[in-house]
Motif scaffolding. Structure first.
Motif, PDB file in Angstrom:
ATOM      1  N   MET A  40       0.777  -1.151   0.130  1.00  0.00           N
ATOM      2  CA  MET A  40      -0.007   0.024   0.047  1.00  0.00           C
ATOM      3  C   MET A  40       0.830   1.290   0.018  1.00  0.00           C
ATOM      4  SD  MET A  40      -3.135   0.329   2.705  1.00  0.00           S
ATOM      5  CE  MET A  40      -4.493   1.910   2.532  1.00  0.00           C
ATOM      6  N   SER A  41       0.407   2.490  -0.695  1.00  0.00           N
ATOM      7  CA  SER A  41       1.201   3.373  -0.901  1.00  0.00           C
ATOM      8  C   SER A  41       0.184   4.681  -0.357  1.00  0.00           C
ATOM      9  CB  SER A  41       2.069   3.562  -1.977  1.00  0.00           C
ATOM     10  OG  SER A  41       1.338   3.594  -2.977  1.00  0.00           O
ATOM     11  N   LYS A  42       0.873   5.799  -0.210  1.00  0.00           N
ATOM     12  CA  LYS A  42      -0.085   6.941   0.364  1.00  0.00           C
ATOM     13  C   LYS A  42       0.497   8.263  -0.480  1.00  0.00           C
ATOM     14  CE  LYS A  42       1.847   7.824   4.777  1.00  0.00           C
ATOM     15  NZ  LYS A  42       1.707   8.094   6.167  1.00  0.00           N
ATOM     16  N   MET A  43      -0.583   9.172  -0.488  1.00  0.00           N
ATOM     17  CA  MET A  43       0.052  10.427  -1.170  1.00  0.00           C
ATOM     18  C   MET A  43      -1.043  11.551  -0.389  1.00  0.00           C
ATOM     19  SD  MET A  43      -0.734  12.080  -4.973  1.00  0.00           S
ATOM     20  CE  MET A  43       0.501  11.341  -5.961  1.00  0.00           C
ATOM     21  N   GLY A  44      -0.314  12.790   0.122  1.00  0.00           N
ATOM     22  CA  GLY A  44      -1.101  13.586   0.804  1.00  0.00           C
ATOM     23  C   GLY A  44      -1.223  15.108  -0.190  1.00  0.00           C
ATOM     24  N   GLN A  45      -2.149  15.846   0.258  1.00  0.00           N
ATOM     25  CA  GLN A  45      -2.312  17.164  -0.475  1.00  0.00           C
ATOM     26  C   GLN A  45      -2.709  18.282   0.372  1.00  0.00           C
ATOM     27  OE1 GLN A  45      -4.414  17.308  -4.412  1.00  0.00           O
ATOM     28  NE2 GLN A  45      -5.812  18.900  -3.508  1.00  0.00           N
ATOM     29  N   ILE A  88      -5.608  12.757   2.219  1.00  0.00           N
ATOM     30  CA  ILE A  88      -4.829  11.679   1.804  1.00  0.00           C
ATOM     31  C   ILE A  88      -5.357  10.536   0.619  1.00  0.00           C
ATOM     32  CG2 ILE A  88      -3.318  11.793   3.708  1.00  0.00           C
ATOM     33  CD1 ILE A  88      -4.820   9.494   4.912  1.00  0.00           C
ATOM     34  N   SER A  89      -4.708  10.132  -0.396  1.00  0.00           N
ATOM     35  CA  SER A  89      -5.154   9.203  -0.962  1.00  0.00           C
ATOM     36  C   SER A  89      -4.340   7.912  -0.868  1.00  0.00           C
ATOM     37  CB  SER A  89      -5.332   9.680  -2.385  1.00  0.00           C
ATOM     38  OG  SER A  89      -5.516   8.792  -3.263  1.00  0.00           O
ATOM     39  N   PHE A  90      -4.773   6.818  -1.404  1.00  0.00           N
ATOM     40  CA  PHE A  90      -4.076   5.494  -1.132  1.00  0.00           C
ATOM     41  C   PHE A  90      -4.086   4.500  -2.787  1.00  0.00           C
ATOM     42  CE2 PHE A  90      -5.774   6.347   3.054  1.00  0.00           C
ATOM     43  CZ  PHE A  90      -4.336   6.188   3.812  1.00  0.00           C
ATOM     44  N   GLN A  91      -3.118   3.971  -2.878  1.00  0.00           N
ATOM     45  CA  GLN A  91      -3.186   3.027  -3.876  1.00  0.00           C
ATOM     46  C   GLN A  91      -2.901   1.637  -3.116  1.00  0.00           C
ATOM     47  OE1 GLN A  91      -0.135   3.698  -6.899  1.00  0.00           O
ATOM     48  NE2 GLN A  91      -1.554   5.030  -7.972  1.00  0.00           N
ATOM     49  N   VAL A  92      -3.694   0.377  -3.293  1.00  0.00           N
ATOM     50  CA  VAL A  92      -3.578  -0.901  -2.617  1.00  0.00           C
ATOM     51  C   VAL A  92      -3.284  -1.930  -3.537  1.00  0.00           C
ATOM     52  CG1 VAL A  92      -4.884  -2.159  -0.864  1.00  0.00           C
ATOM     53  CG2 VAL A  92      -5.357   0.380  -1.129  1.00  0.00           C
ATOM     54  N   GLY A  93      -2.572  -2.868  -2.964  1.00  0.00           N
ATOM     55  CA  GLY A  93      -2.249  -4.051  -3.799  1.00  0.00           C
ATOM     56  C   GLY A  93      -1.187  -3.856  -4.918  1.00  0.00           C
ATOM     57  N   GLU A  95      -2.345  -4.786  -7.731  1.00  0.00           N
ATOM     58  CA  GLU A  95      -3.036  -4.117  -8.960  1.00  0.00           C
ATOM     59  C   GLU A  95      -3.338  -2.662  -8.644  1.00  0.00           C
ATOM     60  OE1 GLU A  95      -4.176  -7.992  -7.006  1.00  0.00           O
ATOM     61  OE2 GLU A  95      -3.992  -6.225  -6.414  1.00  0.00           O
ATOM     62  N   LYS A  96      -2.833  -1.985  -7.388  1.00  0.00           N
ATOM     63  CA  LYS A  96      -2.806  -0.558  -7.326  1.00  0.00           C
ATOM     64  C   LYS A  96      -4.118  -0.065  -7.362  1.00  0.00           C
ATOM     65  CE  LYS A  96       2.062   0.624  -8.968  1.00  0.00           C
ATOM     66  NZ  LYS A  96       2.392   0.541  -7.547  1.00  0.00           N
ATOM     67  N   TYR A  97      -5.031  -0.611  -6.811  1.00  0.00           N
ATOM     68  CA  TYR A  97      -6.553   0.012  -6.760  1.00  0.00           C
ATOM     69  C   TYR A  97      -6.469   1.433  -6.182  1.00  0.00           C
ATOM     70  CZ  TYR A  97      -8.261  -4.695  -7.796  1.00  0.00           C
ATOM     71  OH  TYR A  97      -8.428  -5.686  -8.402  1.00  0.00           O
ATOM     72  N   GLY A 123     -11.296 -16.092  -3.258  1.00  0.00           N
ATOM     73  CA  GLY A 123     -10.129 -17.113  -3.153  1.00  0.00           C
ATOM     74  C   GLY A 123      -8.825 -16.487  -2.990  1.00  0.00           C
ATOM     75  N   SER A 124      -7.807 -16.346  -4.137  1.00  0.00           N
ATOM     76  CA  SER A 124      -6.519 -16.008  -4.079  1.00  0.00           C
ATOM     77  C   SER A 124      -6.436 -14.485  -4.767  1.00  0.00           C
ATOM     78  CB  SER A 124      -5.402 -16.812  -4.291  1.00  0.00           C
ATOM     79  OG  SER A 124      -5.497 -17.022  -5.688  1.00  0.00           O
ATOM     80  N   ASP A 125      -7.771 -14.015  -4.863  1.00  0.00           N
ATOM     81  CA  ASP A 125      -7.538 -12.917  -6.050  1.00  0.00           C
ATOM     82  C   ASP A 125      -8.303 -11.833  -5.065  1.00  0.00           C
ATOM     83  OD1 ASP A 125      -6.831 -14.156  -8.133  1.00  0.00           O
ATOM     84  OD2 ASP A 125      -8.790 -14.751  -8.698  1.00  0.00           O
ATOM     85  N   PHE A 126      -7.390 -10.712  -5.188  1.00  0.00           N
ATOM     86  CA  PHE A 126      -7.895  -9.180  -4.659  1.00  0.00           C
ATOM     87  C   PHE A 126      -8.725  -8.435  -5.783  1.00  0.00           C
ATOM     88  CE2 PHE A 126      -6.023  -4.887  -2.953  1.00  0.00           C
ATOM     89  CZ  PHE A 126      -7.129  -4.545  -2.385  1.00  0.00           C
TER      90      PHE A 126
END
Length: 226
Positions: A40-45, A88-93, A95-97, A123-126
């Motif tokens: 997971m990653s985050k960005m601020g504004q 703040i905003s996030f990208q997850v996985g 897959e970068k959701y 299952g094993s899929d996000f």
């Protein structure tokens, strides 16, 4: 001719095995196992200034299939005066959701905020993620009284925001996996069919060669008699 047929058969076999191996590697790279850390990653504004994406450390990230709560630090933005909101905003996985901007500071509320993150998997899929900012329940505030104290003190940074990760299992058709299975099955059927065609063609070619040789021998024999 028989040597050429065997060579073509070997090339066809190699292509099928390579395609199946590649499909398997693609599926393995995208798959998660229970207990895996989901990156997971985050960005601020603040105002019109945005930070770059920062990777979050493992203890702040979701864990695949595990419901839990973590305290995520929020660094003081450059030029912060306390008069404007901070998002703040996030990208997850892998897959970068993307989670759109969440207002966490100066949101015109007297309550301490928390972020509720809802993650879906099969299952094993996000499969995806959504998030929203909520007022932290009073029992949480009582349990984590230091969070509220530090959050409202403009001199204390970084702030810490409680993030709740909740996983929901969904029974969905795995389109990607189904595609790879069908693709692999199609390649396998093509391989079997090509072997059958090559074997049939080889038999016909060998029979043609034998008949041609026999006819040539007979013609040569007749010519000598004359």
């Amino acid at each position: 001719m028989a040597r050429n047929c065997r060579f073509i058969t070997m090339i066809s076999t190699f292509n099928v095995l390579f395609a199946l191996l590649l499909s398997s590697l693609i599926l393995d790279c995208a798959a998660y196992r229970p207990g895996d850390i989901v990156p997971m990653s985050k960005m601020g504004q603040y105002h019109s200034s945005r930070t770059v994406w920062h990777d979050m450390i493992g203890r702040h990230c979701p864990i695949f299939g595990v419901n839990r709560e973590v305290l995520v630090p929020i660094s003081k933005p450059t030029g912060f005066t306390g008069a404007d909101p901070y998002k703040i905003s996030f990208q997850v996985g892998k897959e970068k959701y993307y989670i759109p901007w969440l207002l966490v500071i100066n949101r015109k509320s007297s309550e301490v905020p928390m972020i509720d993150v809802h993650l879906r998997y099969s299952g094993s899929d996000f499969l995806g993620v959504t998030a929203k900012v909520l007022d932290m329940p009073h029992n949480y505030v009582e349990l984590h009284s230091d969070i509220g104290t530090q959050f409202w003190d403009t001199q204390i940074w970084p702030k810490h925001v409680l993030v709740r990760y909740t996983w929901e299992e969904q029974s969905e058709i795995d389109v990607a996996s189904g595609f790879y299975v069908l693709f692999g099955s199609g390649l396998l059927m093509s391989f079997v069919l090509s072997i059958y065609i090559l074997q049939s063609s080889r038999d016909k070619i060998e029979r043609f060669v034998r008949e041609t040789v026999a006819e040539s021998s007979m013609a040569g024999g007749v010519a000598k008699v004359e």
